[in-house]
Design an enzyme around this catalytic site. Sequence first.
Site, PDB file in Angstrom:
ATOM      1  N   ASP A   7       0.820  -1.207   0.000  1.00  0.00           N
ATOM      2  CA  ASP A   7       0.000   0.000   0.000  1.00  0.00           C
ATOM      3  C   ASP A   7       0.858   1.261   0.000  1.00  0.00           C
ATOM      4  OD1 ASP A   7      -2.385   1.409  -0.031  1.00  0.00           O
ATOM      5  OD2 ASP A   7      -3.251   0.314   1.655  1.00  0.00           O
ATOM      6  N   ASP A  32     -10.374   1.549  -3.381  1.00  0.00           N
ATOM      7  CA  ASP A  32     -10.814   1.114  -2.055  1.00  0.00           C
ATOM      8  C   ASP A  32     -12.324   0.953  -1.983  1.00  0.00           C
ATOM      9  OD1 ASP A  32      -8.380   0.821  -0.825  1.00  0.00           O
ATOM     10  OD2 ASP A  32      -8.362   2.814   0.092  1.00  0.00           O
TER      11      ASP A  32
END
Length: 734
Positions: free
Chosen positions: A463, A531
């Site tokens: 990430d 997301d």
Amino acid sequence: MPDDYGGVVSLRASGTSLVIDTARRVPRVLHWGADLGPLDGETAQALSETAGPAVLNNSPDLPRAFSLWPTEFEGWAGTPAQEGHAAGSATTPRPETVAVRHRPDGENGGVIEIDLVDEITALRSTMTLDLDPFGVLAVGITVTRDASLAPETAATPYTLDALRVLLPVPDRAVEILDFTGKWCRERAPQRGPIFFGSHVRRARRGKPGHDAPFLVVAGTEDLSFGRGEAWATHLAWSGDAEYLVERLTEGAGPFSATIGVGEGLRPGEITLGDGDSYTAPTALFIWSANGLDGIASRLHRRLRARPGHPATPRLLTLNSWEAVYFDHDLDRLTALVERAARVGVERIVLDDGWFHGRRDANAGLGDWFVDRSVWPDGLSPLVELVRSHGMQFGIWFEPEMINLDSDLARAHPEWVLGPRQALGATARDQYVLDLSRVEVYEHVLAQISTIVEEYRIDYIKWDHNRDLSEPVSGSAGIDHPVVHEQTVALYRMLDTLRARHPRLEIETCSGGGGRVDLGILDRTDRVWASDCNDPVERLQIERWTRMLVPPELIGSHLGAARSHTTSRRTDLSFRLIVALTSHAGIEWDLQEADDDELERIAGWGAVYRELRSLIHTGRVVNADLADDATVLSGIIADDDARALYTWARLTTSAPGQTGRVRFPGLAADARYSVRIRNEFGPASRHQSADPSWIAEALHPDGVTIPGSVLAVAGVPMPTLNPQQAMLFDLVRLP
């Protein structure tokens, strides 16, 4: 060099060709687009003789040129290929060709290498144009400072402010398509006419960003998924970037406008002393006569031909984030693993919250060792449980970031990327680690590698949750911009990890879809497109992500009924269908699911395993529909033997009926068995009864329909309620 025609050389592949006149001071593009066939002397001469535009009033006395390295010396008044200076001097580059190497490969493309020297800036340059068998043109440039070319100026370092690759496009390219977006709404298309002047898109976030231009397309007026001509560009780079489409009133040589791309360099970021080199990120250029789907097809085939492209089945993956968040309780995770095994999950990924001091999003980044207050026996009990069910184990890292509330920040505050005088604001309560420092790079690499080795990690979700603001390093005693160095260090770290751990797969995530580009995908195995697991948003995000990235490299997860990011509630059947046609997974606490839902999810998992060989190798197509509230997208097998289509409605709209909808990409002279896959539950309709043929398609044996009807005439489709979808499974009959 093979035979040419007065310096005119060409490359051909997959219905496209590039023709360049190399006899000029700097080579010029004579043609980029539809295949002209094998180059002969007559064609070469005609292209060369028609390449000179008129001399306009109130203009230079020689025809303006537009070369592969456009400069003001050529009379070019638009954006130049190169910008820079040596302490305010050497601002007028005049590169000149000194060698050309032409290595064609028949109809499979080939390579043209061009060496140039510039006695003004004291640079030696090599431009490489590589046309692959799929018609994608990759352009690379390396420049090297050579003091012997200009001794009077070469003692002063040359600051490179910009280095772009620019190609011409004809006057029938009248519209621009590119992308914008934000967190949880990435890759939102925007379109408009090509006006006179410059359409410039800059990514200055230290990464492409959620609003990345992504892919910039110049197209004809009729450009759509299946129609129109398109010229597109993409920068295979994970740092700052600049995209542009530019049209001047005097044109670009014999062409109308230009399209180009290059790394977005910060002031003083690249400074070249004698012997120093800079290699620009690869610029990709794609032409299509078959609309946007044609652009996607070329790029997908290019990616799938890579030696390192994933060749094994893409495992059904459960990620723990939206299931447990930071609640890393072994009993709770054990129950989740048991339910995951029940529905056919093949890989478990433990997301954020496992490492030292990480009980929320405000602390711990940088301390990549297991938090023993949560995991007294380490991660082994969970890892062994997962593997006892025959599943792989993955884990989440955010290696490029640091919280000030961490042991690492307390020990090494100088490792934080930012001005020495005072750091700017945090984002998500975190800063960026300065990977351009050797000691920082080695520390982070060692921590990750230790965890991978100890637990035999199969998969990393990598990430990167914030922009790089004021990305300067003080390691040399001055605040020096290092986005380029930071990006190169990231690439080197990923390459090193994969070399040390050949079985390791890596997913690239950046707050979702903030770093989706072909530079990072050269080193990773899939992208997390967003997301947002809300299927209404996700369907559109993934549809446009597929312009660049094939389905097998896009993670797509089944979320909860109430979306974590939008609070929208959707039916399970809709969520299942939307999550099916990429690299499928689950991001939901399955303990909330009842037995009926678990059975349907298990059936969905079985359908995914049945169809993934098609989904992950087939050709992506999209229908051009009159009603924007509806979507029809498909994946067709390479041998045309089978196809899947998703029919979905996002919102209500004025039409009560669809009319005849055409299924794109099918063969008109074939016959197809059409079956609606109803394992996920029925889609809710906004009608009293389906079109008559749908009842037969719902039967297990399906209905036989000629390709001429499906692909040319079209068929009426059910009028679905909003947020509903159906999956059509087509088999070509002998």
